[in-house]
Each structure stands twice: as C-alpha cells, then as structure tokens.
Write an enzyme that holds these catalytic residues in place. Structure first.
Site, PDB file in Angstrom:
ATOM      1  N   ARG A   1      76.660 -76.247  43.686  1.00 24.29           N
ATOM      2  CA  ARG A   1      75.692 -74.930  42.679  1.00 24.29           C
ATOM      3  C   ARG A   1      74.574 -74.764  43.678  1.00 24.29           C
ATOM      4  O   ARG A   1      73.234 -74.752  43.464  1.00 24.29           O
ATOM      5  CB  ARG A   1      75.459 -75.304  41.785  1.00 24.29           C
ATOM      6  CG  ARG A   1      76.786 -74.589  40.237  1.00 24.29           C
ATOM      7  CD  ARG A   1      76.796 -74.854  39.090  1.00 24.29           C
ATOM      8  NE  ARG A   1      76.446 -76.399  38.576  1.00 24.29           N
ATOM      9  CZ  ARG A   1      75.799 -76.352  37.593  1.00 24.29           C
ATOM     10  NH1 ARG A   1      75.158 -75.719  36.723  1.00 24.29           N
ATOM     11  NH2 ARG A   1      75.088 -77.332  37.273  1.00 24.29           N
TER      12      ARG A   1
ATOM     13  N   ILE B   1      73.723 -60.093  13.957  1.00 25.14           N
ATOM     14  CA  ILE B   1      74.926 -60.507  14.282  1.00 25.14           C
ATOM     15  C   ILE B   1      75.307 -62.126  14.648  1.00 25.14           C
ATOM     16  O   ILE B   1      76.101 -61.721  14.912  1.00 25.14           O
ATOM     17  CB  ILE B   1      74.729 -59.488  15.465  1.00 25.14           C
ATOM     18  CG1 ILE B   1      73.883 -58.248  15.774  1.00 25.14           C
ATOM     19  CG2 ILE B   1      76.451 -59.853  16.549  1.00 25.14           C
ATOM     20  CD1 ILE B   1      75.410 -57.330  14.474  1.00 25.14           C
TER      21      ILE B   1
ATOM     22  N   SER C   1      73.559 -65.356  16.276  1.00 24.77           N
ATOM     23  CA  SER C   1      72.893 -65.562  16.797  1.00 24.77           C
ATOM     24  C   SER C   1      71.708 -66.000  16.400  1.00 24.77           C
ATOM     25  O   SER C   1      71.280 -64.271  15.917  1.00 24.77           O
ATOM     26  CB  SER C   1      73.173 -66.254  17.854  1.00 24.77           C
ATOM     27  OG  SER C   1      72.853 -64.991  18.541  1.00 24.77           O
TER      28      SER C   1
ATOM     29  N   GLU D   1      73.821 -69.774  14.246  1.00 23.50           N
ATOM     30  CA  GLU D   1      74.630 -70.741  15.426  1.00 23.50           C
ATOM     31  C   GLU D   1      74.107 -71.403  16.249  1.00 23.50           C
ATOM     32  O   GLU D   1      74.178 -71.889  17.992  1.00 23.50           O
ATOM     33  CB  GLU D   1      75.241 -69.199  16.199  1.00 23.50           C
ATOM     34  CG  GLU D   1      76.114 -68.034  15.440  1.00 23.50           C
ATOM     35  CD  GLU D   1      76.651 -66.831  16.156  1.00 23.50           C
ATOM     36  OE1 GLU D   1      76.873 -67.294  17.235  1.00 23.50           O
ATOM     37  OE2 GLU D   1      76.852 -65.892  15.639  1.00 23.50           O
TER      38      GLU D   1
ATOM     39  N   HIS E   1      82.137 -57.063  15.836  1.00 22.99           N
ATOM     40  CA  HIS E   1      81.458 -56.973  16.711  1.00 22.99           C
ATOM     41  C   HIS E   1      81.302 -56.730  17.953  1.00 22.99           C
ATOM     42  O   HIS E   1      82.208 -57.485  18.220  1.00 22.99           O
ATOM     43  CB  HIS E   1      79.526 -58.176  15.940  1.00 22.99           C
ATOM     44  CG  HIS E   1      79.199 -57.734  17.748  1.00 22.99           C
ATOM     45  ND1 HIS E   1      77.610 -56.696  17.351  1.00 22.99           N
ATOM     46  CD2 HIS E   1      78.852 -58.653  18.653  1.00 22.99           C
ATOM     47  CE1 HIS E   1      76.546 -56.932  18.603  1.00 22.99           C
ATOM     48  NE2 HIS E   1      77.704 -57.442  19.524  1.00 22.99           N
TER      49      HIS E   1
ATOM     50  N   GLU F   1      76.501 -51.508  19.135  1.00 22.68           N
ATOM     51  CA  GLU F   1      75.509 -51.230  20.551  1.00 22.68           C
ATOM     52  C   GLU F   1      74.815 -50.418  20.101  1.00 22.68           C
ATOM     53  O   GLU F   1      76.224 -49.533  20.961  1.00 22.68           O
ATOM     54  CB  GLU F   1      75.308 -52.250  21.427  1.00 22.68           C
ATOM     55  CG  GLU F   1      73.908 -52.052  22.657  1.00 22.68           C
ATOM     56  CD  GLU F   1      74.476 -52.327  23.558  1.00 22.68           C
ATOM     57  OE1 GLU F   1      74.736 -53.496  24.006  1.00 22.68           O
ATOM     58  OE2 GLU F   1      73.725 -51.858  24.536  1.00 22.68           O
TER      59      GLU F   1
ATOM     60  N   HIS G   1      67.722 -56.625  24.193  1.00 20.03           N
ATOM     61  CA  HIS G   1      67.463 -57.219  25.157  1.00 20.03           C
ATOM     62  C   HIS G   1      66.317 -56.928  26.193  1.00 20.03           C
ATOM     63  O   HIS G   1      66.120 -57.782  26.979  1.00 20.03           O
ATOM     64  CB  HIS G   1      68.630 -56.471  26.585  1.00 20.03           C
ATOM     65  CG  HIS G   1      69.792 -55.970  26.115  1.00 20.03           C
ATOM     66  ND1 HIS G   1      70.280 -54.855  25.331  1.00 20.03           N
ATOM     67  CD2 HIS G   1      70.995 -56.554  26.693  1.00 20.03           C
ATOM     68  CE1 HIS G   1      71.444 -55.049  24.989  1.00 20.03           C
ATOM     69  NE2 HIS G   1      72.428 -56.059  25.497  1.00 20.03           N
TER      70      HIS G   1
END
Ligand code: GLN
Ligand code: ZN
Length: 756
Positions: free
Chosen positions: A16, A433, A435, A486, A643, A667, A696
């Site tokens: 990477r 939702i 987490s 979560e 979801h 969403e 977001h």
C-alpha cells in the site's frame, strides 16, 4: 505468434505504498518530489514485473495517484470552474482538489465504476465546458517506460464512456453528448502525439459496450472511432469489459480499429460469435483470465475455449488478456501469510494472473508449459473436491428449502397488530440504524485484543461497558427502540464473515475502492454456514439492561456476498441462499434470546443490480427472496427491519416491497424527503423510517429541521407507519455531534406526537 497483453495493473503497491505516499502528501509530511518518486517507483516496479512475466503489450497510464477518470478530466482540461484552475499547466493538486474538495469548493461527486467496488470521480459538464489537451501524464509515462526499455501500450478511458459517466451540473438543458465533437478532437491529438512518440498501440476502454446503449451513444462511438481511424502510425484497440456486448456486438465489431478486446469471462458464450464476425484486418483480444476475482484460471478449460478462436483467427490475430484491468484484484500472493498452502494454491492475484496470461498465449503457439498445466490441473482438482469447500449438510439444507421458508406466517397487517400489542410503541417511534461512534478508544481496544495485548475477558468487559453506556444514553434521551451500538464490529461484512464457515480473509488482499481508500474483501470459498451464534451475546446483554425493546442487528445476505470475492463454481444466487440460511439461524436465535426486533441491513442491495436492464428482474427476484428466507423463521410478533442507505429506489421499489420487512429505514434527509417518492408512488405497504438526520456531515441538525422533514413525510405517508431515525449508522461520527443530534431527533418526534 500469439500476443499476450495486460489491460491495467494495480497501482497501490504490494504494501500500500501509494496510500502512504498520497496521505503523507496531503498532510504535508511529504513534498511533491517525494510523492512523484513513489509514483515513479510503483510504475517502474509494475512494468518490470509485467516484462519479467513475459507480457507483450504492457499498459502505461494505468497508474494514477487517485483515479483514471479524474486523470482523463485533467488531461483534457475539464476542471469545474469552482476549483479556480487557471487553464494553464495541469498538476496533481488540481486533481486532488477535485477529488477531495477545498475550503471554497466542494469535491466532485464520486460513484461506482460499473458493477465494481471501485469509485471514479464523476466528470462535470456545463454549457461552458471546453476540452483542450493540457495534461502530459499519458505522454510522460510513455517516455518513462521507454527509458526503462519498454514500449508500452498507453491506456485511456474512451470518449463514449467518458461522456456517459459524466453529468451536467449547471442545471442547463445541455445534452452532454453534444460535446462529443470537441472531445473527439482531443482524442485525435492524444493519439497523434503518442504515435509521434513511437507508441505502437493505444488501448481505449469503452466498457459502456456492456450497458444498454441508445442511438445517441452509438453515434458518438461511431464518430469517435471514425475520427481516430484517421490517425496514422498507431494502432487503436477498443476494450469492452464487465459484460457481454449483446445487442452492441454489431457496432463493436464494425469499429474501424486495429483490435478489439472482449470479456471472455463474463461473456464466454460470445467469444466465438465475435471471432467469426471479425473482418480480416482486426485482431481480437480475448479476456480469458478473470480480472474481477481471485481464483486460479482453469487453464485446460481456457485452452479449450481459446482453441477454436485460434483456429478462426490464426495466431497473428489472437491476443490473450485478462478480462479487464487487474486493478480490481489484490497485487500478489507472494507475501500472503494468513492463508495456508492448500488455500493459497487455489488463488491467483494480479501478479499470478500475469503468468496465466503468458502461459495461455504460449500454449496457443504450441509452447505448452506442461509443468504449469499439471500443477494447475492438480490445484483445480483439489479445490473441486476439497472437504473445506463442500459441506453436504449445507447443500442438503439448501435443496430442502421450501416455499414456506420464504414467508412469514401472516401478512404484514396481521403482523403489525401483533407487534404493536407486544411492543406498545408510541406514534412516530424513534430508533437508530445500529452503530454508534467507533471512537479511537474502541478501535484501540479492538487492535489491542487482536494483538493479544487484551484478553478475551478484558475485551468483553470493555465492550459491555460501551454497550451499557449506549443503552443508558438512549434510555435517558427517550428512545423507543434501542440498539446496542455495534462496538464489537470492525466492519459490517468482515465481522460476520470472520464468524461464518466458508469465508476467508487475507492479510494483504487490498483493492482500491477510491483514492487512498482500499478494501480487503473477504473470500467466500466454500459452502457457508454458521457454526455458532455471532451476535446473540451482545444483543442479549443489551436487552438485559433495559425494558425498552432492543433491536438485533445483522448484515443481509446480498450485502454479505456483494462485498466479497465470490465462488466461481456456483451461481451467485446459490451462494446468497447459503448465506441467507446462515443469517436466518442468527435471526431465529436472536428471537429465542428475547429480541423483539431484528434489523437485517442490505446496504448493497441496489449495487448488486446487473449492468443490463434485461437481467434485473432475475436478480431482484432472488435478491428479495434471500431476504425473506433470512427473516422467514420468526413469529408474527417479532418485528423485522431492514436498512438501505442510498438514493435511487425507483428501479427497485417493487423488489423492496417483496422483501416484506415490517419496517425499512432509508436515507432521505439530504434529498429533503424526495427519495420517498418511489415509496409513495408505489404505495409501499409496510412501515418506513425516512432518515431525518444527515449523518454524512458533522453538522448537528436543529429540531425544527427534522420536524419539517417529518411533516413532509406525513403528507405523503400514513403517519402510523412512519418511524423516526437518522439516515444511516453513526459509526463514522463523533459523540460530540451525535449526542445533541439524537436529542433533537427524539424531541422532534415528541413534538410531532403532541401535535397529532
Ligand atoms: N447497521 C449498520 C450501521 O449502523 C448499517 C450500515 C449501513 O447500512 N451502511 O452502521
Ligand atoms: Zn446506511
């Protein structure tokens, strides 16, 4: 002599290196010279590898610091005005600004490259769009390789594909395809200049041949390649990949170019038809080594497939290739240590695929590497018969699935009544939702546990504390349906994959997703089953802390398969069915453990749509059936949620309804509830949680905003079927914003209830 070629090599580096260099450059820890040095070294190493493998046509300009579509935009000077580019020389910072945004200019949109998990930067077009050859990257890299002693085949995304993938952003009625003439002129200049530099070939990628094309697109293609046919001294190769040509075959084979590339993996059945149709002046590149998957090629079968093509075309006109660029594969197996030898022997990453390509090209010329063929045959046989892959219990369970397994006991209205009796939820029930923030602390503890610095018991205690705090917070805020948060999950697919039989994980199997973000997709290698419960412990613990209903949280079968490398020895639908049964076991166990609601996320449901519309119905059919199979084992009064976190629901709304979840959260906040339209038009019959909080952005939405959104929703949906929740999970956010935002959200629901 049969030629071997590659269409593109992974640019990220074995370790990477590209990610490290670009991110350091963005942070200011590396200067431009340092960044460029890393790029040059990656290119050099990749060319050297391909040369050493014996590849005849080695690509250049497949390298990019970010994305090849963005690279093209920069090459031709298509930079949106907001980035303040002066129209002069092009440099990498312009590209990075477009990809990442600046203080004053929002980033260009990014979206999925066909049906891959790679994302490209969407070209923008306006009435003022003009194209000019301002970049030099493609020319520079050709020279760079030449200095290394390699005459490469430069690669560029084609004009038809470029225009198709871009969007008009100025709200005008511009038809983007009207830009074709100007664009084609630049392509001609590019080809001329490469010819002058001594390039023998130019590969132009037009994967839109795998899509449904209209007359306008066809016309653009025709014009483009007529124009390019006029360029002397360079051979043009047009590449289609990711699917069959189908009704575009006529147009494709009639292009006035020197060579055509087809995807012989996704469209094996088409190879012969294309070969027989080809005029004598054309060469055919057959993509026979799978560029989208990690399995060894069955070389005997590949030879059998290529032989008739060789018979038809002769070795002078046959080119052996990967199905598409190897960008979508991990780099090399050489350093892979996490998998055992038997398993490794089934795989081929990009580097290993080069050897397969060269082997096949030589085999066409009767230069058969018998040793490699024998080893390959043994690997194929081993994989085909391995007890690690074939689990008779799974197979017999799948074949024993009955119609009834796909159905809840009663229809939604009856279920809803029973669920209400059990859950006693208020109007506009609030939930999230799944987490909660994956804080640095959470990640640190997980890493420590993975390293062995934290015992299982210590890690468990840590997670329990996180859960307890989350439950307490939700109770204090007044949530109606709670989640555990979560915290135990690294990723919504990896977490489950690591617990399911039939999944494997690599150490270095990274694939570029976008820019400096890479993913390490799990490998589904065998029949999938669930040896033991995966989430029950956490959900049960969370439920024990509250009298409010706790929602169990799972990832759905389509998503579990979509974000993995899949088996190539059975249809995707079969693999999905196996995963569905494994998740079904978890659903039933959660119910038995006292969870009254269970959410099964299908984030990748839409993504799975095939490239051609004619294939959609079949996909949607088994995809929604797999959800019903997952959820079909619970009692009427257990509430099943799902979801989905994206935008375009119109094409899939019928299939979503067919999933028959009791409630779906989606969403909608960024679109001001516009995304609800599909549900409204379809008269979606079950409950919906239209997201009211854009997760977001770190911005904390005000209560009034969320009320306004909810009121919009109540105008078009029956209020008794509306839930109140954010757009998506909150794992990428910080508590500082999440806390107030959720408080506002719960308050908004309260106020709405009071008004009703
Ligand atoms: N339950 C998952 C979460 O909250 C859903 C994420 C997703 O759909 N992308 O993170
Ligand atoms: Zn989501």
């Amino acid at each position: 002599m049969t030629i071997s070629q590659n269409l593109g090599f992974p640019r990220i580096g074995e370790r990477r290196e590209l990610k490290k260099a670009t991110e350091a450059y963005w942070k200011g820890d590396l200067d431009y010279a340092g960044l460029e040095a890393t790029g040059a070294e990656l290119r050099r190493a990749n060319w050297a590898k391909q040369q050493a493998a014996g590849i005849d046509l080695i690509p250049s300009n497949d390298f990019s610091f970010y994305d090849q579509v963005l690279g093209l935009s920069c090459l031709i000077g298509n930079v949106p005005e907001r980035f303040g580019w002066n129209g002069g020389d092009m440099n990498i910072d312009v590209a990075f600004d477009m990809a990442r945004g600046t203080d004053t200019a929002i980033a260009c949109e990014m979206t999925k490259w066909f049906d891959t998990n790679y994302h490209y930067i969407v070209p923008e077009f306006t009435r003022d769009t003009a194209f000019a050859l301002v970049g030099t990257k493609i020319f520079d890299e050709f020279e760079e390789a030449k200095a290394q002693g390699i005459i490469t085949k430069p690669v560029i995304v084609g004009p038809g594909t470029y225009l198709t993938l871009g969007k008009v952003t100025d709200g005008s009625d511009l038809n983007k395809f009207d830009l074709a003439d100007e664009l084609i002129k630049v392509y001609v200049q590019i080809a001329e200049r490469l010819a002058a530099q001594g390039a023998e070939w130019l590969q132009i990628d037009e994967p839109i041949f795998s899509l449904d094309l209209d007359d306008v697109q066809r016309e653009v293609i025709r014009k483009a390649y007529d124009a390019l046919a006029g360029v002397r001294g360079i051979k043009i190769m047009v590449a289609n990949y990711f699917g069959a040509l189908a009704d575009n075959r006529e147009l494709f084979t009639s292009l006035p170019v020197a060579a055509l590339h087809i995807d012989g993996v996704r469209a094996r059945e088409e190879i012969e038809a294309v070969a027989t149709r080809l005029s004598d002046d054309k060469q055919l590149s057959v993509g026979i080594v799978d560029g989208r998957n990690i399995w060894k090629t069955d070389l005997t079968r590949a030879i059998d497939t290529l032989q008739p093509v060789l018979g038809e075309l002769g070795s002078e006109r046959l080119i052996v290739a990967p199905s598409c660029s190897l960008l979508h594969c991990p780099v090399t197996l050489r350093s892979e240590r996490k998998l055992d030898d038997e398993f490794l022997n089934w795989l081929a990453f990009a580097e290993e695929k080069l050897d397969e390509i060269v082997f096949l090209a030589r085999a066409m010329d009767n230069d058969l590497d018998k040793e490699m063929l024998a080893a390959n045959g043994a690997a194929m046989a081993d994989r085909a018969n391995s007890a690690r892959i074939h689990d008779s219990a799974v197979k017999s369970r799948v074949s024993g699935v009955s119609e009834a397994d796909y159905k809840r006991f009663s229809a939604y209205p009856e279920r809803a009544t029973k669920q209400q009796a059990k859950l006693d939820l208020p109007a506009f029930p609030t939930t999230t939702i799944g987490s909660f923030p994956q804080t640095a602390e959470v990640r640190k503890q997980r890493a420590a546990h993975k390293r062995g610095d934290l015992t299982d018991a210590q890690y468990d205690a840590f997670l329990k504390k996180q859960i307890a705090e989350a439950v307490q917070m939700q109770e204090a805020m007044g949530f109606d349906m709670l989640v555990h948060g979560e915290f135990e999950r690294n990723d919504m697919v990896e977490y489950f994959g690591e617990k399911l039989a039939g999944y494997a994980f690599t150490k270095f199997g990274w694939v570029q997703s976008y820019g400096s973000r890479y993913v390490k997709p799990p490998i589904i290698f065998g029949d999938v089953s669930r040896p033991e419960p995966m989430t029950v412990k956490w959900s049960q613990y969370a439920q024990s802390l509250t009298d409010k209903p706790m929602k169990g949280m799972l990832t759905g079968p389509v998503t579990m398969v979509q974000w993995a490398f899949v088996r190539d020895d059975q249809p995707r639908s079969e693999t999905v069915k196996q995963v569905a049964l494994a998740i079904r076991d978890e659903v039933c166990d959660l119910e038995a453990a006292g969870l009254a609601a269970i959410q099964v996320d299908e984030a990748a449901f839409r993504e799975g749509l095939p490239l051609r519309r004619s294939d959609w119905a079949e996909y949607l059919d088994w995809a929604s059936a797999s959800f019903r199979l997952t959820a079909g084992g619970v009692a009427d009064d257990t509430q099943v949620h799902t979801h989905m976190c994206y935008s375009e629901f119109n094409d899939i709304i019928e299939a979503i309804a067919a999933m028959d979840a009791d409630c779906i959260s989606i969403e909608t906040s960024r679109s001001q509830m516009e995304l609800l339209d599909a549900f409204v038009k379809f008269q979606y019959p079950n409950e919906i949680g239209p997201g009211v909080y854009d997760i977001h952005s770190p911005r904390v939405p005000a209560k009034a905003e969320m009320i306004a959104l909810l009121e919009k929703a109540t105008e078009v949906l029956p209020p008794e079927r509306i839930w109140v929740n954010p757009d998506c999970g909150l794992k990428t956010r910080g508590w500082a914003e999440v806390r107030p935002a959720l408080e506002h959200m719960v308050d908004a629901a309260r106020e709405l209830r009071a008004k009703a």
